[in-house]
Design an enzyme around this catalytic site. Structure first.
Site, mmCIF file in Angstrom:
data_model
loop_
_atom_site.group_PDB
_atom_site.id
_atom_site.type_symbol
_atom_site.label_atom_id
_atom_site.label_comp_id
_atom_site.label_asym_id
_atom_site.label_seq_id
_atom_site.Cartn_x
_atom_site.Cartn_y
_atom_site.Cartn_z
ATOM 1 N N ARG A 7 0.866 -1.189 0.000
ATOM 2 C CA ARG A 7 0.000 0.000 0.000
ATOM 3 C C ARG A 7 0.898 1.234 0.000
ATOM 4 O O ARG A 7 1.959 1.252 0.631
ATOM 5 C CB ARG A 7 -0.892 0.022 1.240
ATOM 6 C CG ARG A 7 -1.812 1.237 1.250
ATOM 7 C CD ARG A 7 -2.664 1.313 2.497
ATOM 8 N NE ARG A 7 -3.498 2.522 2.461
ATOM 9 C CZ ARG A 7 -4.108 3.020 3.503
ATOM 10 N NH1 ARG A 7 -4.024 2.427 4.687
ATOM 11 N NH2 ARG A 7 -4.827 4.124 3.381
ATOM 12 N N HIS A 8 0.461 2.280 -0.664
ATOM 13 C CA HIS A 8 1.206 3.541 -0.694
ATOM 14 C C HIS A 8 1.381 4.108 0.722
ATOM 15 O O HIS A 8 0.664 3.740 1.652
ATOM 16 C CB HIS A 8 0.487 4.562 -1.579
ATOM 17 C CG HIS A 8 -0.884 4.904 -1.075
ATOM 18 N ND1 HIS A 8 -1.108 5.768 -0.026
ATOM 19 C CD2 HIS A 8 -2.101 4.464 -1.467
ATOM 20 C CE1 HIS A 8 -2.398 5.861 0.202
ATOM 21 N NE2 HIS A 8 -3.036 5.067 -0.660
ATOM 22 N N GLY A 9 2.318 5.045 0.857
ATOM 23 C CA GLY A 9 2.543 5.733 2.132
ATOM 24 C C GLY A 9 1.395 6.693 2.455
ATOM 25 O O GLY A 9 0.552 6.998 1.610
ATOM 26 N N GLU A 81 -6.943 2.378 -7.023
ATOM 27 C CA GLU A 81 -7.859 2.170 -5.897
ATOM 28 C C GLU A 81 -9.281 2.005 -6.411
ATOM 29 O O GLU A 81 -9.577 2.291 -7.574
ATOM 30 C CB GLU A 81 -7.764 3.380 -4.945
ATOM 31 C CG GLU A 81 -8.676 3.340 -3.723
ATOM 32 C CD GLU A 81 -8.430 2.165 -2.796
ATOM 33 O OE1 GLU A 81 -8.794 1.033 -3.172
ATOM 34 O OE2 GLU A 81 -7.919 2.372 -1.676
#
Length: 185
Positions: A7-9, A81
């Site tokens: 998952r992205h930051g 997403e």
């Protein structure tokens, strides 16, 4: 292929609790640090390729993870997403509590249901797996990763506290013609 799905930051919208599907916001300082820490955790993994969503937050996270490494990269809309349609960019509390909109109802707001999004995501991962036998980095999003875990590893998801897929959480799957969950860290 062995997929390391990240998952992205943390982003500005994560911090402000704003619905963030196909709309985008930048990584925060913490988000950048989380991405660098994920890179440190994955430094000994030899990636044959890296893929990410076309969202800026995923692209930036992938670049921080791979900083200083020579890994080929591709960008895929299929890794984006869940599309929240006209609810994208609204406050989470307004959408999910005050208006009581269910994720399954997002097509009514020009978005995707969780099942629609998962079908898109699975299809993209299966297409990617046809081109690789080794380790592949996949940088994407929390909601779509939750959907994947609900289908293939619900027990590992239920053991979570807070958001089931925290920023820069790493899921490892074996993907060929099907999906086999290996671990979450």
């Amino acid at each position: 292929m062995k997929a390391y799905i990240v998952r992205h930051g943390q982003t500005l919208f994560n911090l402000k609790h704003i619905v963030q599907g196909w709309c985008d916001s930048p990584l925060t300082k913490l988000g950048i640090e989380q991405a660098k820490q994920a890179g440190e955790k994955l430094k000994n993994v030899d990636f044959e390729w890296a893929y990410c969503s076309t969202s800026e937050r995923a692209v930036d996270t992938m670049n921080y993870i791979l900083e200083g490494r020579n890994v080929s990269k591709s960008y895929c809309k299929g890794l984006k997403e869940i599309n929240f349609g006209t609810m994208d960019g609204e406050k989470e509390d307004l959408v999910f509590n005050e208006l009581n909109i269910k994720r399954e109802d997002m097509p009514l707001y020009d978005g995707e249901s969780p099942d629609m999004a998962l079908n898109r995501f699975e299809s993209t991962l299966l297409d990617i797996s046809k081109n690789h036998n080794g380790n592949v980095l996949i940088v994407c999003h929390g909601g779509i990763m939750v959907n994947l875990m609900r289908k293939y590893a619900p027990d590992a998801l239920e053991q979570s506290v807070g958001h089931p897929i925290p920023n820069c959480c790493i899921l490892v799957f074996e993907i060929k013609d099907s999906f086999k969950f290996i671990e979450k860290f």
